[in-house]
Design an enzyme around this catalytic site. Structure first.
Site, PDB file in Angstrom:
ATOM      1  N   SER A 253       0.866  -1.174   0.000  1.00 35.36           N
ATOM      2  CA  SER A 253       0.000   0.000   0.000  1.00 35.36           C
ATOM      3  C   SER A 253       0.903   1.223   0.000  1.00 35.36           C
ATOM      4  CB  SER A 253      -0.877   0.009   1.242  1.00 35.36           C
ATOM      5  OG  SER A 253      -0.069   0.234   2.376  1.00 35.36           O
ATOM      6  N   LYS A 254       0.316   2.350  -0.126  1.00 38.65           N
ATOM      7  CA  LYS A 254       1.052   3.622  -0.135  1.00 38.65           C
ATOM      8  C   LYS A 254       1.940   3.751   1.105  1.00 38.65           C
ATOM      9  CE  LYS A 254       0.425   6.483  -3.595  1.00 38.65           C
ATOM     10  NZ  LYS A 254       1.585   7.138  -4.207  1.00 38.65           N
ATOM     11  N   ARG A 255       1.502   3.092   2.173  1.00 36.22           N
ATOM     12  CA  ARG A 255       2.219   3.154   3.435  1.00 36.22           C
ATOM     13  C   ARG A 255       3.651   2.620   3.303  1.00 36.22           C
ATOM     14  NH1 ARG A 255       1.865  -0.880   6.338  1.00 36.22           N
ATOM     15  NH2 ARG A 255       0.022  -1.559   5.200  1.00 36.22           N
ATOM     16  N   THR A 256       3.796   1.534   2.541  1.00 37.25           N
ATOM     17  CA  THR A 256       5.104   0.903   2.436  1.00 37.25           C
ATOM     18  C   THR A 256       5.896   1.369   1.209  1.00 37.25           C
ATOM     19  OG1 THR A 256       3.748  -0.951   1.702  1.00 37.25           O
ATOM     20  CG2 THR A 256       4.933  -1.239   3.761  1.00 37.25           C
ATOM     21  N   ASP A 258       5.349   3.480  -2.972  1.00 37.41           N
ATOM     22  CA  ASP A 258       4.408   3.743  -4.052  1.00 37.41           C
ATOM     23  C   ASP A 258       4.002   2.442  -4.726  1.00 37.41           C
ATOM     24  OD1 ASP A 258       4.246   6.596  -3.963  1.00 37.41           O
ATOM     25  OD2 ASP A 258       6.344   6.592  -4.551  1.00 37.41           O
TER      26      ASP A 258
END
Ligand code: GLU
Length: 490
Positions: A253-256, A258
């Protein structure tokens, strides 16, 4: 083509090209190239609400950037055109009608309310939600009459009894109890066919021999295998690629990091590094060599070597690999690739970089070891473009300089020493020898001279060799920065 191998990448243009999709495309493409087969691109644009031309073009652009070329596809055509799924609807209808006439599909008149109610009851009984087959026994004539009378209906696939088995080239023998595969909807009440149906129609018509796609599609495969059999068409070989997970073992996800390929391109990751890194998501060239070229990939890629799991998208490793590609690349090429970022950062225009080409290349040569992406170059060289008066001293750089009580005297002495020695230009090697003497004669430890000098010239605590910096700045600006530092560091 020499072989009967035909693989395809079938993206839906409903978003940017995901890095997982990019890997799927790469593996399909590499497989085709390795085995002398054909690689097709099919645009699955049957969802008019979510599909856009912009996404489609961006996907094509992303694939081309990766260096993937298709033998058949929407723009290049081919013997099985059209390659836009939305243009094949008439054929899908024809194939649906065939299954209906053979009793392998049936009309379902169950209302949305009834299906929701059924769902609720199944949930309450902790059962898997699945259609109960109520409309399946309806006599075809009766069903046809109700359709004729305009009653809303869907077309469902009549799943036969038994077990569905297929071989997955990555996962081995797969087996599904058909009771787990509900009578799924092939055509919705608005007449639009569903993914599971059209994907098989198109794969049959396009003579696809191998279907390699993400693991998330594994649940669809038994439905599709049953369809191939209903059409008496040969079932392709399947290979379901492992999900790409973040270092936290959760879905990317964007968290880890792009998730869109484009973001890595825009951040200045070298194309070859992206290809290399994506291929490591579930595949390895061998046990030791992590860096490999596209040619090596194509020479060795086999779907059987893809792992069932363990595709971990480690951003740190990706950055390391990206930096490794930059380090190994030529100064000329890195300079060219970094130029748009230097321009975008407002440091210099394209023509300025052209006019000062040799100088710009020297900067790149001096910074290449320290950047991990092309976009990191501007940050490394910005101080050279800053006005001497407005040069920002980084906090650590200034702190390091101020540690030395004699800093201003040292700088003043150095300035006077330096002035005549660079009057005709900067000779780094000669200066280096001179600086050593300068230090010993005055009993200075290296940091006592170097830290104030570095701060004065670049305002940075780290970075390239200070005498190189001096050369890049040139005599006039170097002296000016030293004069300014006498005041700024006092
Ligand atoms: N359009 C589907 C997707 O993007 C294709 C899946 C498949 O390869 O069958 O997920």
């Amino acid at each position: 083509m020499a072989s009967n191998i035909r693989v395809r990448f079938a993206p839906s243009p409903t978003g940017k090209l995901h890095i997982g999709g990019a890997r799927t495309a790469l593996f399909n493409w590499a497989y085709a190239r390795r085995h002398g087969g054909a690689f097709l691109l099919r645009i699955e644009d049957t969802d008019p609400e979510r599909s856009t031309k912009e996404y489609e073009l961006a996907i094509l652009d992303g694939l081309r950037w990766l260096g993937i070329h298709w033998d058949e596809g929407p723009d290049v055509g081919g013997p099985h055109a059209p390659y836009h799924q939305s243009q094949r609807i008439a054929r899908h209808r024809e194939m649906a009608a065939r299954l209906l006439s053979e009793g392998r599909a049936y009309h379902c008149f169950c209302s949305r309310e009834r299906l929701e109610e059924l769902n609720k009851q199944q949930e309450a009984r902790k059962e898997k939600s699945a259609y109960d087959g109520r409309c399946r026994p309806l006599a075809p004539a009766e069903a046809a009459a109700r359709v004729e009378a305009g009653e809303p209906n869907t077309l469902r696939f009549a799943v036969p009894q038994g077990t569905t088995r297929f071989h997955d080239l990555i996962r081995g023998e797969m087996s599904f109890d058909n009771r787990e595969v509900e009578d799924w909807v092939m055509v919705r009440s608005d007449g639009s066919p569903t993914y599971n149906f059209v994907v098989v129609c198109d794969d049959i018509d396009m003579r696809i021999s191998h279907v390699f796609r993400g693991e998330e599609h594994l649940v669809n495969t038994p439905k599709q295998v049953l369809l191939y059999r209903s059409f008496s068409a040969p079932t392709p070989e399947f290979g379901h690629l492992p999900l790409m997970l973040g270092t936290d073992r959760k879905k990317l996800s964007k968290r880890t990091g792009d998730t869109a390929l484009q973001d890595y391109r825009e951040k200045g990751f070298p194309r070859e590094a992206v290809v290399n890194f994506l291929c490591l998501q579930g595949w390895a060239l061998n046990g030791t060599q992590e860096i490999f070229s596209v040619e090596e990939l194509v020479a060795h890629f086999d779907i059987k070597d893809v792992t069932k799991g363990g595709a971990i998208f480690d951003m740190e490793k990706f950055l390391w690999m990206s930096g490794e590609y930059i380090r190994r690349d030529s100064v000329e090429h890195v300079a060219e690739m970094c130029a748009p970022f230097v321009e975008a950062a407002g440091l210099a225009s394209e023509s300025e970089l052209q006019t000062r080409r040799a100088w710009y290349h020297a900067l790149v040569a001096g910074s290449k070891e320290r950047i991990r992406t092309y976009s990191e170059l501007p940050g490394q060289i910005a101080y050279l473009f800053a006005s001497d008066e407005k040069l920002v001293y980084e906090e650590t750089a200034e702190r390091n300089a101020r540690k030395h009580a004699g800093r201003v005297e040292t700088l003043r002495a150095f300035l006077e020493w330096l002035r005549p020695r660079i009057a005709d230009g900067v000779d780094v090697a000669a200066l280096r020898e001179g600086v050593k003497l300068f230090q010993t004669e005055r009993g200075l430890k290296t940091p006592e001279l170097l830290q104030p000098l570095r701060c004065a010239l670049s305002g940075m605590a780290g970075g390239p060799d200070t005498l190189e910096v001096l050369a890049w700045l040139g005599p006039q600006r170097s002296l000016r920065r030293l004069e300014l530092a006498l005041e700024r560091l006092s």
